[in-house]
Design an enzyme around this catalytic site. Structure first.
Site, PDB file in Angstrom:
ATOM      1  N   CYS A 111      -5.013 -78.129  32.996  1.00  0.00           N
ATOM      2  CA  CYS A 111      -3.734 -77.430  33.058  1.00  0.00           C
ATOM      3  C   CYS A 111      -3.968 -76.282  34.040  1.00  0.00           C
ATOM      4  CB  CYS A 111      -3.301 -76.907  31.697  1.00  0.00           C
ATOM      5  SG  CYS A 111      -1.759 -75.962  31.787  1.00  0.00           S
ATOM      6  N   CYS A 114      -2.123 -72.881  33.009  1.00  0.00           N
ATOM      7  CA  CYS A 114      -2.456 -72.138  31.794  1.00  0.00           C
ATOM      8  C   CYS A 114      -3.436 -72.931  30.939  1.00  0.00           C
ATOM      9  CB  CYS A 114      -1.172 -71.797  31.033  1.00  0.00           C
ATOM     10  SG  CYS A 114      -1.444 -70.686  29.651  1.00  0.00           S
ATOM     11  N   SER A 115      -2.956 -73.599  29.913  1.00  0.00           N
ATOM     12  CA  SER A 115      -3.880 -74.187  28.946  1.00  0.00           C
ATOM     13  C   SER A 115      -3.247 -75.319  28.146  1.00  0.00           C
ATOM     14  CB  SER A 115      -4.335 -73.101  27.971  1.00  0.00           C
ATOM     15  OG  SER A 115      -3.187 -72.554  27.346  1.00  0.00           O
ATOM     16  N   CYS A 116      -2.193 -75.929  28.669  1.00  0.00           N
ATOM     17  CA  CYS A 116      -1.490 -76.960  27.891  1.00  0.00           C
ATOM     18  C   CYS A 116      -2.447 -78.099  27.550  1.00  0.00           C
ATOM     19  CB  CYS A 116      -0.281 -77.465  28.664  1.00  0.00           C
ATOM     20  SG  CYS A 116       0.901 -76.144  28.968  1.00  0.00           S
TER      21      CYS A 116
END
Lengths: 227, 95
Positions: A111, A114-116
Site C-alpha cells: 500500500c 498508507c497501510s491498507c
C-alpha cells in the site's frame, strides 16, 4: 490497558516506559467518552475484535482453495463471500480480492499511500508493510525487495505488484508446496504464513519428508492441479 | 504539483527494510480501536483519517510512528468538526 496494570511503581504522570503518545491516546479516549462521542464499551469491543484477528483465518481460505478447486474459483471471484462461506469475518472493507500465484505469475502486495491490508483476515499488518522503505521500494525494486525477504523468482516469472486502497485489499494465494499431497486441510493451513499471503514469502516447507526438500527453484505442483 | 509526503511508491531510496516484528502496544491498539469506534458512531470515516494523516507536515510525517500519525489525524479531524476545541487535548494532558 489501564495504568494500574503496570506491575512496577513509578512516579505519577511521568512514565518512562512509554512514549508521550500513549498518554495522549488514553487522554483522548477519556475526553471522547466524557463528551459521549464514543462509548467505552464500543471501544473495548473494537479492541477485542482487533486482538482476535490473525493470519490463521487467511490460511484457512488458502488451504481450502488448495484442496477444493471449486472453492478456489469462488475465492478468486469474491473473497468476501468465500470468507463468509467458511464462517470467517471478512471485515468492513467493501472489496477483498484474492489473487493466485502460479508457476508463471507471482503477486506481491503493497500500500504505497498508507497501510491498507485485509486486517480482518490476516490480523494487523507487520511494521515493515507500513514502513516507508517497503512502500517505496516494492514499486521501484520489487525483485530486490523479494530477494531481501529470501524469495528469488526465475527470470521468466512475471511479477505483479498490487497497490492496495482502503476500498480494495488483496490476499495472495501462494503456490502449494511440493510434497504436501497427503496433507489434510488443517496441516496445509499450518504451512500458510502471513508473509506468503502478502506475496513476500513462500509457504513453509512441510516438516515431514514427503518427497525430498523443496526449494524455490523446484517447480512445485501446477496451480490447477487437483490432489 | 509537488509530490506529497505520503505518496511513497517509487520514492527514491535504497534504505533496507526493517523486518523486526513488533507486537502492538496497548496504546496503539487503543488508538486503532478509537478510530473504529468513531467510525461506527458515524463521527469520522477512514477517508477522513487518511486525509488527516496526509495533512501532516512532511518532516513530522517522516518522524512520527504509524499510530502517532493516526493520533494526529484524529485530533485534526475532530477539531475540524468542532468535537474537540483547539488545543483541548493538550490542555487535558497538562491537567
Amino acid at each position: 490497558m489501564s495504568e494500574q496494570d503496570h506491575d512496577h511503581p513509578h512516579a505519577e504522570i511521568t512514565n518512562g516506559d512509554e512514549p508521550p503518545a500513549a498518554r495522549r491516546a488514553r487522554t483522548l479516549e477519556e475526553l471522547l467518552v466524557a463528551k459521549h462521542v464514543v462509548r467505552r464499551e464500543d471501544v473495548r469491543r473494537m479492541i477485542d475484535w482487533l486482538v482476535s484477528r490473525s493470519p490463521a483465518d487467511g490460511a484457512r481460505l488458502v488451504a481450502r482453495a488448495w484442496t477444493d478447486p471449486e472453492f478456489k474459483q469462488r475465492l478468486l471471484a469474491d473473497a468476501r463471500a468465500a470468507a463468509l462461506e467458511l464462517g470467517l469475518d471478512p471485515g468492513p472493507s467493501p472489496v477483498v480480492v484474492a489473487v493466485e500465484n502460479t508457476r508463471g505469475v507471482h503477486h506481491m502486495v503493497v500500500c504505497t499511500l498508507c497501510s491498507c491490508y485485509p486486517r480482518a483476515l490476516l490480523g494487523p499488518p507487520p511494521d515493515w508493510y507500513k514502513s516507508l522503505a517497503y512502500r517505496s521500494r516494492a514499486v521501484s525494486d520489487p525483485r530486490g525487495v523479494l530477494a531481501e525477504f529470501g524469495v528469488e523468482l526465475d527470470d521468466d516469472v512475471e511479477l505483479r505488484v498490487l497497490d492496495s486502497t482502503a476500498d480494495m485489499r488483496y490476499l495472495v494465494i501462494p503456490r502449494r508446496p511440493a510434497g504436501t499431497e497427503q496433507m489434510d486441510e488443517a496441516e496445509l493451513a499450518a504451512l500458510v504464513t502471513r508473509d506468503s499471503m502478502i506475496g513476500v514469502a513462500h509457504p513453509a516447507a512441510p516438516a515431514r519428508d514427503g518427497g525430498g526438500p523443496t526449494t524455490p527453484a523446484t517447480p512445485g505442483p501446477r496451480s490447477d492441479r487437483v490432489r | 504539483m509537488e509530490r506529497a509526503v505520503h505518496d511513497r511508491g517509487g520514492w527514491p531510496t535504497d534504505a533496507s527494510i526493517d523486518r523486526t516484528e513488533h507486537q502492538l502496544a496497548d496504546w496503539e491498539v487503543l488508538t486503532d480501536a478509537l478510530v473504529g469506534a468513531l467510525g461506527r458512531a458515524g463521527v469520522m470515516n477512514v477517508d477522513e483519517l487518511r486525509r488527516g494523516i496526509e495533512s501532516m507536515p512532511a518532516d513530522e510525517y517522516e518522524r512520527a510512528s504509524y499510530y502517532e500519525r493516526w493520533l494526529y489525524s484524529i485530533e485534526v479531524i475532530l477539531t475540524e468538526k468542532g468535537i474537540l476545541a483547539g488545543g483541548e487535548l493538550d490542555r487535558s494532558l497538562s491537567e
